[in-house]
Design an enzyme around this catalytic site. Structure first.
Site, PDB file in Angstrom:
ATOM      1  N   HIS A  99       0.777  -1.168  -0.077  1.00  7.05           N
ATOM      2  CA  HIS A  99      -0.066   0.098  -0.141  1.00  7.05           C
ATOM      3  C   HIS A  99       0.303   1.251   0.357  1.00  7.05           C
ATOM      4  CE1 HIS A  99       0.237  -1.457   3.563  1.00  7.05           C
ATOM      5  NE2 HIS A  99       0.437   0.073   4.931  1.00  7.05           N
ATOM      6  N   HIS A 101       0.480   5.209   1.500  1.00 10.68           N
ATOM      7  CA  HIS A 101      -0.123   6.602   2.125  1.00 10.68           C
ATOM      8  C   HIS A 101      -0.191   7.815   1.603  1.00 10.68           C
ATOM      9  CE1 HIS A 101       0.343   4.106   6.015  1.00 10.68           C
ATOM     10  NE2 HIS A 101       0.986   3.541   5.933  1.00 10.68           N
TER      11      HIS A 101
HETATM   12  P1  AMP Z   1       2.135   0.568   7.472  1.00  7.88           P
HETATM   13  O1  AMP Z   1       2.158   0.524   9.140  1.00  7.88           O
HETATM   14  O2  AMP Z   1       2.143   1.676   6.579  1.00  7.88           O
HETATM   15  O3  AMP Z   1       2.026  -1.148   7.447  1.00  7.88           O
HETATM   16  O4  AMP Z   1       0.581   1.088   7.369  1.00  7.88           O
HETATM   17  C1  AMP Z   1      -0.933   0.385   7.771  1.00  7.88           C
HETATM   18  C2  AMP Z   1      -2.395   1.233   7.323  1.00  7.88           C
HETATM   19  O5  AMP Z   1      -3.361   0.674   7.943  1.00  7.88           O
HETATM   20  C3  AMP Z   1      -2.372   1.925   9.195  1.00  7.88           C
HETATM   21  O6  AMP Z   1      -2.229   3.121   8.990  1.00  7.88           O
HETATM   22  C4  AMP Z   1      -3.259   1.502   9.481  1.00  7.88           C
HETATM   23  O7  AMP Z   1      -4.260   2.869  10.109  1.00  7.88           O
HETATM   24  C5  AMP Z   1      -4.006   1.140   8.775  1.00  7.88           C
HETATM   25  N1  AMP Z   1      -5.005  -0.091   8.730  1.00  7.88           N
HETATM   26  C6  AMP Z   1      -4.871  -1.172   9.544  1.00  7.88           C
HETATM   27  N2  AMP Z   1      -6.366  -1.774   9.015  1.00  7.88           N
HETATM   28  C7  AMP Z   1      -7.230  -0.488   8.694  1.00  7.88           C
HETATM   29  C8  AMP Z   1      -8.886  -0.929   8.624  1.00  7.88           C
HETATM   30  N3  AMP Z   1      -9.588  -1.924   8.983  1.00  7.88           N
HETATM   31  N4  AMP Z   1      -8.589   0.142   7.828  1.00  7.88           N
HETATM   32  C9  AMP Z   1      -8.351   1.407   7.339  1.00  7.88           C
HETATM   33  N5  AMP Z   1      -7.252   1.411   7.315  1.00  7.88           N
HETATM   34  C10 AMP Z   1      -6.193   0.321   8.241  1.00  7.88           C
END
Ligand code: AMP
Ligand code: ZN
Length: 137
Positions: A99, A101
């Site tokens: 993903h 951001h």
């Molecule tokens: P990373 O730390 O770069 O792997 O980012 C993962 C992101 O996914 C974090 O910013 C979380 O807040 C987000 N996240 C985790 N679970 C969910 C969810 N169910 N819906 C939306 N965002 C999520």
């Protein structure tokens, strides 16, 4: 992939605020935003991180990031926007499905990258560039 939260979102098994989707990409609001409107751009095909993402998905991944960034700009009028991809635990990755951001930023939002920047000496500059170039040719 079993027990991947983003795969569950893609399959509509769990709720997410979907900003847009097409055959390859879904974009959702991050559930714990750095600032409101913080979005995620996610390829629908599971890969653990950016490095293992199928190359045919990369153009649409970045086009989608630009599309969402423009929508954030026109809807929320942030002062800036960060694009971030964390790859690996030690780079801050917590969800192991690729993903990007897209984060709206504001002049006084208080977030700072506290960097302890290094400098190269002349031979290191060449050495590191050579080491990387060898893997690119
Ligand atoms: P990373 O730390 O770069 O792997 O980012 C993962 C992101 O996914 C974090 O910013 C979380 O807040 C987000 N996240 C985790 N679970 C969910 C969810 N169910 N819906 C939306 N965002 C999520
Ligand atoms: Zn997944």
């Amino acid at each position: 992939m079993d027990s991947c939260i983003f795969c569950s979102i893609i399959k509509k098994e769990i709720y997410a605020e979907i900003l847009f989707e097409d055959d390859e990409i879904i974009s959702i609001l991050d559930i714990n935003p750095m600032n409101y409107g913080h979005a995620l751009i996610i390829p629908k095909e599971h890969s653990d991180d950016f490095l293992s993402t199928s190359s045919h998905l990369i153009p649409n991944l970045f086009l989608s990031a630009q599309k969402v960034a423009k929508a954030l700009k026109s809807s929320l009028n942030p002062d800036g926007i960060n694009l971030v991809a964390n790859n690996g635990v030690y780079a801050g990755q917590s969800v192991f499905h690729t993903h990007i951001h897209v984060i709206p930023r504001y002049r006084d939002d208080g977030f700072q990258f506290k960097l302890d920047l290094k400098t190269y000496n002349d031979s290191d500059f060449l050495h590191f560039a050579d080491k990387i170039r060898k893997q690119l040719s």
